[in-house]
Design a protein around this motif. Structure first.
Motif, PDB file in Angstrom:
ATOM      1  N   GLU A  72      -7.232 -36.627 -42.869  1.00 17.73           N
ATOM      2  CA  GLU A  72      -6.123 -35.377 -42.517  1.00 17.73           C
ATOM      3  C   GLU A  72      -5.624 -34.857 -43.747  1.00 17.73           C
ATOM      4  N   GLU A  73      -5.667 -35.784 -44.909  1.00 21.97           N
ATOM      5  CA  GLU A  73      -5.225 -35.425 -46.192  1.00 21.97           C
ATOM      6  C   GLU A  73      -6.141 -34.262 -46.845  1.00 21.97           C
ATOM      7  N   ARG A  74      -7.556 -34.497 -46.627  1.00 19.30           N
ATOM      8  CA  ARG A  74      -8.705 -33.692 -47.028  1.00 19.30           C
ATOM      9  C   ARG A  74      -8.823 -32.452 -46.300  1.00 19.30           C
TER      10      ARG A  74
ATOM     11  N   THR B 208      -6.248 -31.052 -44.878  1.00 19.85           N
ATOM     12  CA  THR B 208      -4.939 -30.318 -45.476  1.00 19.85           C
ATOM     13  C   THR B 208      -5.057 -29.798 -46.614  1.00 19.85           C
ATOM     14  N   ALA B 209      -5.608 -30.409 -47.635  1.00 19.47           N
ATOM     15  CA  ALA B 209      -5.887 -29.934 -48.949  1.00 19.47           C
ATOM     16  C   ALA B 209      -6.843 -28.657 -48.846  1.00 19.47           C
TER      17      ALA B 209
ATOM     18  N   PRO C 145      -9.744 -40.552 -49.634  1.00 16.54           N
ATOM     19  CA  PRO C 145      -8.620 -40.056 -48.984  1.00 16.54           C
ATOM     20  C   PRO C 145      -8.693 -40.187 -47.780  1.00 16.54           C
TER      21      PRO C 145
END
Length: 299
Positions: free
Chosen positions: A279-281, A283-284, A276
């Motif tokens: 930035e998604e990692r 944020t998660a 992924p």
């Protein structure tokens, strides 16, 4: 791009030809559902499990990784000691620890099972990451091993390969029957071979999307496991530092999906990415409750 397409076409032709030859040698009727399923499973799972069995050897050979047998300096001593501590906390056997020469910040884990694995880091990681950040990366890789991600990926790929082989040939048989006006051609007419060839590629593409979706899912889970072993702050800092790679990943294709850093993709290409977006990692990881982080590590 043209080289990749040509290789993909050649691979599909080779699989189609080999499957036909093997079925002929063993007298397996292509029109027999049971025979087709057996051969599809042999081909589908065989390649996946052979790749899994030789994954450590292949990773060492393709990256030129140097396994640390006896630490030669303080940095190697720290690497081995950190992986040993994390492996004990995760409840797995001590993996081999290695260093490979690559400019980008990266690391990977592979191996046939939780007690026979390899964790390797790049020279770029040792040069550009702090000890806290490197500790989090090692924890991420140890989490992959503890979660059995390599075995799970092999099983999933085997199922997908079997599905592609069977479905393409079932549809090919139906189209061949329609083109021959309902006459029994034994499933070996031109309509059959053309249809199977095309559907092997089409269904193979969809199968790759499913496999990559799972690969992205397990990266989130390994991030959570890394945060459990090393601390959330260290794991977030490590992911932020990975942005210095700018999507560069020089790992060979055989182990690229198991690296902590992946290539950057946009649009439809994202569906075929093994990782992924960073930035998604991040944020998660920031939004995951503390009790849920521990679920990212199968001890």
């Amino acid at each position: 791009m043209l080289k990749r397409v040509a290789l993909f076409l050649a691979t599909n032709l080779a699989v189609l030809a080999l499957l036909s030859i093997v079925m002929a040698i063993f007298g397996i009727n292509a029109s027999s559902s049971a025979g087709l399923l057996v051969m599809a499973a042999v081909f589908g799972f065989g390649g996946s499990f052979i790749s899994l069995a030789i994954s450590k050897w292949m990773a060492k050979r393709s990256t030129g990784a140097h396994v640390i047998e006896q630490p030669r300096n303080e940095s190697e001593q720290w690497l081995v000691a950190t992986v040993r501590r994390q492996a004990e906390a995760a409840g797995i056997g001590m993996p081999e620890v290695a260093i490979y020469d690559a400019p980008e910040i990266n690391a990977f884990a592979t191996g046939a099972n939780r007690n026979n694995a390899l964790v390797a880091v790049s020279t770029g990681l040792l040069q550009h990451m702090s000890r806290d950040e490197a500790e989090a990366v090692l924890a991420h890789e140890v989490s992959h091993v503890a979660n059995g991600d390599m075995v799970t990926m092999a099983l999933l790929q085997g199922v997908l390969n079997t599905f592609v082989i069977v479905l393409a040939r079932v549809v090919g048989r139906a189209i061949d029957g329609w083109m021959s006006g309902g006459r029994d051609s034994g499933g070996g007419g031109i309509g059959y071979f053309v249809t199977v060839f095309v559907l092997d590629m089409v269904f193979g593409l969809f199968a790759s999307m499913i496999a990559m979706w799972f690969s992205r899912y397990r990266e989130f889970r390994a991030d959570a496991g890394g945060a459990t072993l090393a601390g959330r702050g260290k794991m977030i800092a490590a992911l932020q530092k990975l942005s210095l790679n700018h999507g560069v990943n020089t790992l060979p294709k055989q182990v690229a999906a198991f690296g902590i850093s992946g290539a950057i993709g946009h649009g439809l290409r994202k569906l075929l990415m093994s990782h992924p977006p960073l930035e998604e990692r991040i944020t998660a990881l920031r939004n995951t409750p503390e009790e849920s982080l521990r679920q990212g590590l199968a001890a």
